[in-house]
Design a protein around this motif. Structure first.
Motif, short mmCIF file in Angstrom:
data_model
loop_
_atom_site.label_atom_id
_atom_site.label_comp_id
_atom_site.label_asym_id
_atom_site.label_seq_id
_atom_site.Cartn_x
_atom_site.Cartn_y
_atom_site.Cartn_z
N ASN A 57 2.11 -14.03 4.19
CA ASN A 57 3.27 -13.25 3.75
C ASN A 57 2.91 -11.80 3.45
O ASN A 57 3.72 -11.09 2.83
CB ASN A 57 3.90 -13.88 2.51
CG ASN A 57 4.41 -15.28 2.75
OD1 ASN A 57 5.06 -15.55 3.76
ND2 ASN A 57 4.11 -16.20 1.85
N LYS A 59 2.67 -9.05 5.19
CA LYS A 59 3.56 -8.03 5.74
C LYS A 59 4.85 -7.93 4.92
O LYS A 59 5.35 -6.83 4.64
CB LYS A 59 3.89 -8.35 7.20
CG LYS A 59 4.72 -7.27 7.89
CD LYS A 59 5.01 -7.63 9.33
CE LYS A 59 3.74 -7.62 10.16
NZ LYS A 59 4.04 -7.84 11.61
N GLU A 60 5.38 -9.11 4.50
CA GLU A 60 6.61 -9.11 3.69
C GLU A 60 6.36 -8.54 2.30
O GLU A 60 7.21 -7.82 1.75
CB GLU A 60 7.17 -10.54 3.58
CG GLU A 60 7.79 -11.08 4.85
CD GLU A 60 6.74 -11.54 5.87
OE1 GLU A 60 5.54 -11.55 5.52
OE2 GLU A 60 7.13 -11.89 6.99
N TRP A 61 5.18 -8.83 1.72
CA TRP A 61 4.85 -8.26 0.41
C TRP A 61 4.75 -6.74 0.49
O TRP A 61 5.27 -6.03 -0.39
CB TRP A 61 3.53 -8.84 -0.12
CG TRP A 61 3.62 -10.22 -0.70
CD1 TRP A 61 2.93 -11.33 -0.31
CD2 TRP A 61 4.45 -10.63 -1.79
NE1 TRP A 61 3.28 -12.42 -1.08
CE2 TRP A 61 4.21 -12.02 -2.00
CE3 TRP A 61 5.37 -10.00 -2.62
CZ2 TRP A 61 4.85 -12.76 -2.99
CZ3 TRP A 61 6.02 -10.73 -3.61
CH2 TRP A 61 5.76 -12.08 -3.79
N LYS A 112 13.60 -14.61 -0.55
CA LYS A 112 13.08 -13.25 -0.40
C LYS A 112 11.87 -13.06 -1.31
O LYS A 112 11.63 -13.84 -2.23
CB LYS A 112 14.15 -12.20 -0.70
CG LYS A 112 14.57 -12.10 -2.15
CD LYS A 112 15.55 -10.94 -2.33
CE LYS A 112 16.01 -10.82 -3.78
NZ LYS A 112 16.91 -9.67 -3.99
#
Length: 276
Positions: A57, A59-61, A112
């Protein structure tokens, strides 16, 4: 033979201070995020280092972190300056921390990733009252029951970075958060002109700012039973920090009211049904 009761030794002054510090961190709103990170009691709450090691995760962080910084900069929450200015003003430079959380829906699915910069409020001096009211659960029950009896529509609204929408009376100097590149390098600090989460004064500043707009500009009246229950013709509202419940005979009335708030430069959006 009954033994005499043992006397409890009186703790030393230093031990007493440590004990008081532990109690404060366990029971204050300022300390919960730091204890959660330290004790790992909440698996959905990550430290910076844990998030950087969450490779699936990552990239999302990083996107959530960049989004938080951009939102705060767009709201003009701070001015970049140097440590020399803070020292000249004889102001303490307050550390900050990242609060990184997995947000889940009622079914437990991750919906999210949320990143937020928080001041270390536990390291700030408390020179004034910072109390801010929060709606009582009995008031929430009344809100729901009254809405059902009258057949009104109920919706929830959420303010984006609510605390940052209130201006500080005096600036606060904050250390550079991890992941933020200052143009002053290691000598840089951020001079806060608006409240941030974690600040001792933030809840009260936000409540005073919002209440002033609701009562003075939008004609809302406070309930004598609970200051977080407000009403006007064909509209009920309850406040819980940066969330609100709204009830009206139809959705269009709520949307018009939300637009009135936006016209006063409040950044909020309507979410789902309040029961959700």
């Amino acid at each position: 033979i009954r033994r005499p009761p043992r006397s409890t030794p009186k703790p030393s002054s230093a031990a007493s201070d440590v004990y008081k510090r532990q109690l404060y961190m366990q029971h204050s709103a300022d300390g919960w995020i730091y204890l959660a990170n330290k004790k790992k009691s909440d698996p959905d709450l990550l430290t910076w280092d844990q998030a950087m090691r969450d490779f699936p995760n990552l990239k999302e962080w990083m996107a959530a972190i960049a989004k938080e910084i951009k939102q705060l900069e767009d709201k003009n929450c701070w001015v970049e300056t140097t440590k020399d200015e803070a020292f000249a003003a004889r102001q303490k430079i307050i550390p900050c921390t990242w609060v990184l959380r997995l947000k889940r829906n009622p079914a437990g699915d991750v919906i999210k990733l949320k990143a937020r910069i928080c001041l270390r409020g536990d390291l700030m001096n408390q020179d004034e009252d910072n109390f801010a009211p929060v709606v009582a659960f009995s008031t929430v029950r009344f809100f729901l029951v009254a809405s059902m009896i009258m057949g009104w529509t109920t919706l929830s609204a959420d303010w984006a970075n609510a605390f940052t929408q209130a201006t500080l009376k005096e600036p606060i100097y904050m250390a550079i958060p991890r992941g933020f590149k200052s143009k002053y390098g290691s000598n840089g600090v951020l001079k806060l002109v608006k409240s941030l989460y974690g600040s001792r004064m933030a809840p009260r500043n936000w409540y005073s700012h919002l209440r002033s707009a609701l009562v003075s500009r939008l004609g809302m009246k406070e309930s004598p039973i609970d200051p977080c229950l407000l009403y006007r013709n064909n509209l009920l509202m309850i406040l819980y920090v940066d969330d609100a419940g709204l009830a009206a005979p139809n959705r269009s009335i709520i949307e018009e009211f939300v637009q009135e708030l936006k016209d006063l430069n409040f950044d909020l959006q309507i979410e789902n049904e309040f029961s959700e």
